[in-house]
Enzyme design. Structure first.
Site, PDB file in Angstrom:
ATOM      1  N   SER B 156      -5.780  -4.392   0.675  1.00  0.00           N
ATOM      2  CA  SER B 156      -5.024  -6.244   0.329  1.00  0.00           C
ATOM      3  C   SER B 156      -4.407  -7.467   1.458  1.00  0.00           C
ATOM      4  CB  SER B 156      -3.731  -5.570   0.044  1.00  0.00           C
ATOM      5  OG  SER B 156      -3.146  -7.133  -0.920  1.00  0.00           O
ATOM      6  N   ASP B 233      -5.180  -3.890 -11.733  1.00  0.00           N
ATOM      7  CA  ASP B 233      -4.731  -4.256  -9.971  1.00  0.00           C
ATOM      8  C   ASP B 233      -4.490  -5.409 -10.270  1.00  0.00           C
ATOM      9  OD1 ASP B 233      -4.023  -5.460  -8.036  1.00  0.00           O
ATOM     10  OD2 ASP B 233      -5.283  -4.477  -7.066  1.00  0.00           O
ATOM     11  N   HIS B 266      -2.673  -1.646  -7.716  1.00  0.00           N
ATOM     12  CA  HIS B 266      -2.841  -1.871  -6.202  1.00  0.00           C
ATOM     13  C   HIS B 266      -2.417  -1.202  -5.278  1.00  0.00           C
ATOM     14  CE1 HIS B 266      -3.689  -5.118  -3.770  1.00  0.00           C
ATOM     15  NE2 HIS B 266      -2.816  -5.305  -3.335  1.00  0.00           N
TER      16      HIS B 266
END
Lengths: 290, 290
Positions: B156, B233, B266
């Site tokens: 991320s 995600d 995620h």
């Protein structure tokens, strides 16, 4: 809370794909504890095609269903072997019983897998009934998991729980292993405090929750019991005392594989290192090989 | 804090054996950030015999050095491959700069791997210099780790960091991979807020921290870039935008392996599932194969 079937249904807290399977957290209204209880359930990819065998994991002091689920790395091997992982919380929560937050070793996060008989704990702190019967039945009723026979493992307080639950329910819990377990709840400070608090001062009622005493009185006819114990574990002398369990198994001829792991401590780093061996062992010799 | 060598030495916060190696957390007084910084360091068993190669991991918003260390399960494979794992925190901490706790996406836990130029952040929020130079040098000075050439990966915000650090320092960071990275900090709300806050409104200064812009302007001559992106995600459309990076790599002929993982979200469950492939890839094609 009422007892109709809708209130007893699982409520999904989260789900997340991993290793081709699905990691769930569910909550349900448990009859044993008269409270909402959370548990983690990992379903391997094989569960999409039918019921899969399972291993239950019991966690240690201060843990919830989350610790093992995020730290042990067990799902990778569970997916390979086609095993579900059932991980309960370590006590009822959010009850606001006076004293349930006063210490890390009693009350919330410290149910010790006993059925309390002393007020005010006896109405809710019934984790023995919850993990040994209600939760396996609940999982089988709502998910594609075979819980008629189970493997069981745990860590520290949960290692105590796994041993006690298996030794008292060998028809259902057919293989058992533990990491750094408290092997005799009657012979350590954590256990003395818990048993006095939950059961009262009559020590004759304590033996049902003492793995060493259970071995002495009833033995174990399942596959060998596996215990991993780190030599750098700060609790080994004062609380865990594996030598008591070794002596009891020797005395009654119960096969035990006690693995002393040089330099390993009491953390989930230690559990993560050896959980694969335990899973493979349960799959080979225990319930999950059927 | 002063600059003498003693104050610059590592201070051990914890250590715990796992997978035959040792997981450390250290703290040191960092020059880049003018603050104490923590980092996790995993040394595989091979480090007892001499210097080992390493991969650096950069974490995402709100993370510390702990998340990857306890959740990803990377140490198992690192021990097999003989790779050290260097895991910095995501920002300086405990500075009490006004506003550093107001949001999850700015200030503490959200350094975005940039060198801030705007007051009051410019004195301490210099994570780009810290992770790209100071920390690798510090690790090499104090531990048996070769950081002259490194692999780097991240998740991320840390995926953004890994791409930017590698693209700008290809002589040192010779292989790079990412999980669900922010591929263009200039073209998403998280990045717009961070760049405006740390660098100011002049967008010409932002390009140095935009992985897609860096590919367009300077390319990449190392081994293929690996990106894993889950299809479930929730941030993929609004913040991560992998298609921008795919288009830039296509346009300039940079080899990219973009893996879309069906149903993955995620979380670190996603990272844990695929980290083994990344480690093996860095070991085979990147720095750590030397």
């Amino acid at each position: 809370m009422n007892g109709d079937s809708e209130s007893r249904a699982p409520r999904r807290v989260s789900r997340s794909r991993m290793f081709g399977g699905m990691q769930y957290v569910h909550e349900h209204d448990a009859a044993s504890t008269q409270s909402p209880m959370r548990f983690a359930l990992y379903l391997p990819p094989q569960a999409e095609a039918g019921r899969v065998p399972a291993m239950m994991w019991l966690s240690g002091l201060t843990c919830t269903e989350e610790n093992f689920t995020v730290k042990a790395g067990a799902q990778r091997v569970a997916s390979e072997l086609g095993i579900a992982l059932i991980v309960p919380d370590t006590s009822p929560r959010r009850l606001e019983i006076p004293g349930d937050h006063d210490a890390a070793d009693f009350g919330e996060g410290a149910g010790f897998y006993v059925d309390a008989t002393r007020s005010p704990w006896s109405a809710n702190y019934r984790m023995y009934s919850y993990v040994s019967a209600e939760l396996p039945d609940f999982v089988a009723a709502h998910f594609p998991v075979d819980t008629a026979s189970l493997g069981i493992a745990g860590h520290s307080m949960g290692g105590h729980g796994a041993l006690v639950v298996a030794l008292r329910n060998p028809g259902r819990f057919v293989s058992v292993s533990a990491f750094a377990p408290i092997v005799s709840l009657m012979q350590c400070p954590w256990g003395d405090k818990a048993l006095r608090g939950y059961l009262g001062d009559d020590r004759s009622t304590w033996r049902d929750y003492d793995a060493t005493a259970l071995i002495e009185s009833a033995g174990w006819r399942g596959p060998p019991i596996i215990i991993d114990q780190g030599t750098a574990d700060p609790f080994v002398r004062t609380q865990l005392k594996p030598e008591l369990f070794v002596a009891a198994c020797d005395a009654v001829g119960v096969p035990l594989e006690m693995r002393r792991r040089e330099g390993y401590d009491h953390s989930y780093h230690f559990v993560a290192t050896f959980i694969e061996e335990h899973l493979r062992w349960h799959a080979r010799y225990g319930s999950v090989s059927r």
